[in-house]
Design an enzyme around this catalytic site. Structure first.
Site, PDB file in Angstrom:
ATOM      1  N   HIS A   1       0.845  -1.213   0.000  1.00 37.11           N
ATOM      2  CA  HIS A   1       0.000   0.000   0.000  1.00 37.11           C
ATOM      3  C   HIS A   1       0.872   1.251   0.000  1.00 37.11           C
ATOM      4  O   HIS A   1       0.609   2.201  -0.755  1.00 37.11           O
ATOM      5  CB  HIS A   1      -0.911  -0.005   1.218  1.00 37.11           C
ATOM      6  CG  HIS A   1      -1.673   1.267   1.405  1.00 37.11           C
ATOM      7  ND1 HIS A   1      -2.896   1.504   0.806  1.00 37.11           N
ATOM      8  CD2 HIS A   1      -1.379   2.392   2.112  1.00 37.11           C
ATOM      9  CE1 HIS A   1      -3.320   2.709   1.135  1.00 37.11           C
ATOM     10  NE2 HIS A   1      -2.413   3.272   1.931  1.00 37.11           N
ATOM     11  N   GLU A   2       1.920   1.263   0.838  1.00 38.97           N
ATOM     12  CA  GLU A   2       2.810   2.422   0.869  1.00 38.97           C
ATOM     13  C   GLU A   2       3.570   2.573  -0.447  1.00 38.97           C
ATOM     14  O   GLU A   2       3.847   3.693  -0.882  1.00 38.97           O
ATOM     15  CB  GLU A   2       3.769   2.308   2.050  1.00 38.97           C
ATOM     16  CG  GLU A   2       3.089   2.225   3.414  1.00 38.97           C
ATOM     17  CD  GLU A   2       2.086   3.347   3.643  1.00 38.97           C
ATOM     18  OE1 GLU A   2       2.294   4.459   3.116  1.00 38.97           O
ATOM     19  OE2 GLU A   2       1.078   3.106   4.341  1.00 38.97           O
TER      20      GLU A   2
ATOM     21  N   HIS B   1       1.654   4.612  -2.847  1.00 39.29           N
ATOM     22  CA  HIS B   1       1.828   6.066  -2.742  1.00 39.29           C
ATOM     23  C   HIS B   1       3.081   6.526  -3.490  1.00 39.29           C
ATOM     24  O   HIS B   1       3.085   7.602  -4.102  1.00 39.29           O
ATOM     25  CB  HIS B   1       1.925   6.480  -1.274  1.00 39.29           C
ATOM     26  CG  HIS B   1       0.636   6.360  -0.528  1.00 39.29           C
ATOM     27  ND1 HIS B   1      -0.550   6.893  -1.006  1.00 39.29           N
ATOM     28  CD2 HIS B   1       0.337   5.774   0.660  1.00 39.29           C
ATOM     29  CE1 HIS B   1      -1.521   6.646  -0.143  1.00 39.29           C
ATOM     30  NE2 HIS B   1      -1.014   5.964   0.870  1.00 39.29           N
TER      31      HIS B   1
ATOM     32  N   HIS C   1       3.252   9.189  -6.538  1.00 44.73           N
ATOM     33  CA  HIS C   1       4.172  10.323  -6.541  1.00 44.73           C
ATOM     34  C   HIS C   1       4.952  10.376  -7.845  1.00 44.73           C
ATOM     35  O   HIS C   1       5.120  11.443  -8.445  1.00 44.73           O
ATOM     36  CB  HIS C   1       5.127  10.194  -5.345  1.00 44.73           C
ATOM     37  CG  HIS C   1       5.978  11.400  -5.135  1.00 44.73           C
ATOM     38  ND1 HIS C   1       7.156  11.369  -4.432  1.00 44.73           N
ATOM     39  CD2 HIS C   1       5.842  12.697  -5.549  1.00 44.73           C
ATOM     40  CE1 HIS C   1       7.692  12.576  -4.415  1.00 44.73           C
ATOM     41  NE2 HIS C   1       6.924  13.393  -5.085  1.00 44.73           N
TER      42      HIS C   1
END
Length: 242
Positions: free
Chosen positions: A114-115, A118, A122
Site C-alpha cells: 500500500h505504501e 503512494h 508520486h
C-alpha cells in the site's frame, strides 16, 4: 483530535445549549473512529499470523515492487511503532513499522505494498496526491486554529465564528481528498502483488481484507470531520437566527 472535540462540545454546551441535540453528531463520529480502529487492528492481527507463500518480508516485498515500477530513488526505512507505516514524498522515503518491516505475513506485505502505491502515485504525478500535498499547510492551520477562532468568536462576534468554521473546513477538505488517494494506493497494491506473484491464490483475497479494513479508518476520519463541521454550522446557524 477527540480531546479537542470534547472540549468544544463542553464549551458550546455551556454556552446556552445544555441539551444540545447536535451532541449526537460528535458521538457518531467518535464511535465510527473507534469501530474502524478496532476493525483494522483485529483484521491485521488475524492475517499477520498467516505467512505468505513467497516468504518475503514487508521490506523485501516493498523493494521488489518499487523496482518493478522503475522506482530506484525511494529509500526504505524501519521505524518504531505499530502500523505507523507511511510514505514521505518530500524525502522519498518509505517507512515501515515494526509490524511490517521484517514480517513475512500476508498482512505485512499488504501494508508495505500500500505504501509503495503512494510512491507510484508520486512518480506518476497522481493529481489527488498532489492536491493533498499542496493543502497540507492549510489543513494543519485549519485543524489547529479553526476551533480556537470559533471560541474567540463566542466573545468577539459572529464574524469570527464564521471565519473559524471556514478555517476548520480546510481540515475537512484534507480528509475528503485523502479518500481517493488511499483507495487508489490500495488498488495499486493488490493488483501489483498479484502481477508480481508475491501473493498467490487466496492470499490476494486476504490482502484485500486487510487493506479494506485500513481504508475504513480514513472513511471514519472523514465522516467524523464532516459531522463535526456540520455540528458547527448548525450551532452557528442557530446563533445567527436568534
Amino acid at each position: 483530535m477527540f480531546g479537542k472535540e470534547i472540549f468544544v462540545t463542553w464549551m458550546f454546551g455551556y454556552y446556552g445549549f445544555y441539551m444540545d441535540p447536535t451532541y449526537f453528531l460528535v458521538l457518531i463520529g467518535a464511535l465510527l473512529c473507534l469501530w474502524a480502529n478496532f476493525r483494522v487492528t483485529s483484521t491485521f492481527r488475524k492475517f499477520d499470523r498467516i505467512r505468505s507463500g513467497s516468504n518475503m518480508t514487508g521490506a523485501e516485498a516493498a523493494q521488489a515492487l518499487l523496482n518493478s515500477q522503475g522506482i530506484y530513488d525511494v529509500q526504505i526505512e524501519h521505524i518504531r511503532g505499530n502500523l505507523t507505516d507511511h510514505y514521505d514524498p518530500r524525502h522519498k522515503v518509505l517507512r515501515l513499522s515494526d509490524d511490517t518491516y521484517g514480517s513475512s505475513s500476508v498482512a505485512a506485505i499488504g501494508v508495505a505494498a500500500h505504501e509503495c502505491g503512494h510512491a507510484m502515485q508520486h512518480k506518476e504525478g497522481y493529481a489527488p496526491l498532489q492536491i493533498r500535498s499542496a493543502i497540507v499547510p492549510l489543513a494543519n492551520f485549519g485543524c489547529r486554529f479553526g476551533i480556537p477562532i470559533i471560541l474567540l468568536g463566542l466573545f468577539f462576534g459572529q464574524f469570527l465564528i464564521e471565519v473559524g468554521i471556514w478555517v476548520f473546513a480546510l481540515s475537512v477538505l484534507f480528509q475528503l481528498i485523502t479518500l481517493p488517494v488511499e483507495f487508489n494506493a490500495s488498488n495499486r497494491a493488490v493488483k501489483l502483488l498479484a502481477e508480481q506473484g508475491i501473493l498467490r491464490g487466496e492470499e490476494n483475497g486476504q490482502c484485500k481484507k486487510v487493506l479494506s479494513a485500513a481504508a475504513l479508518t480514513y472513511v471514519a476520519a472523514a465522516a467524523a470531520a464532516v459531522l463535526q463541521l456540520l455540528r458547527l454550522i448548525l450551532i452557528f446557524g442557530n446563533r445567527r437566527n436568534d
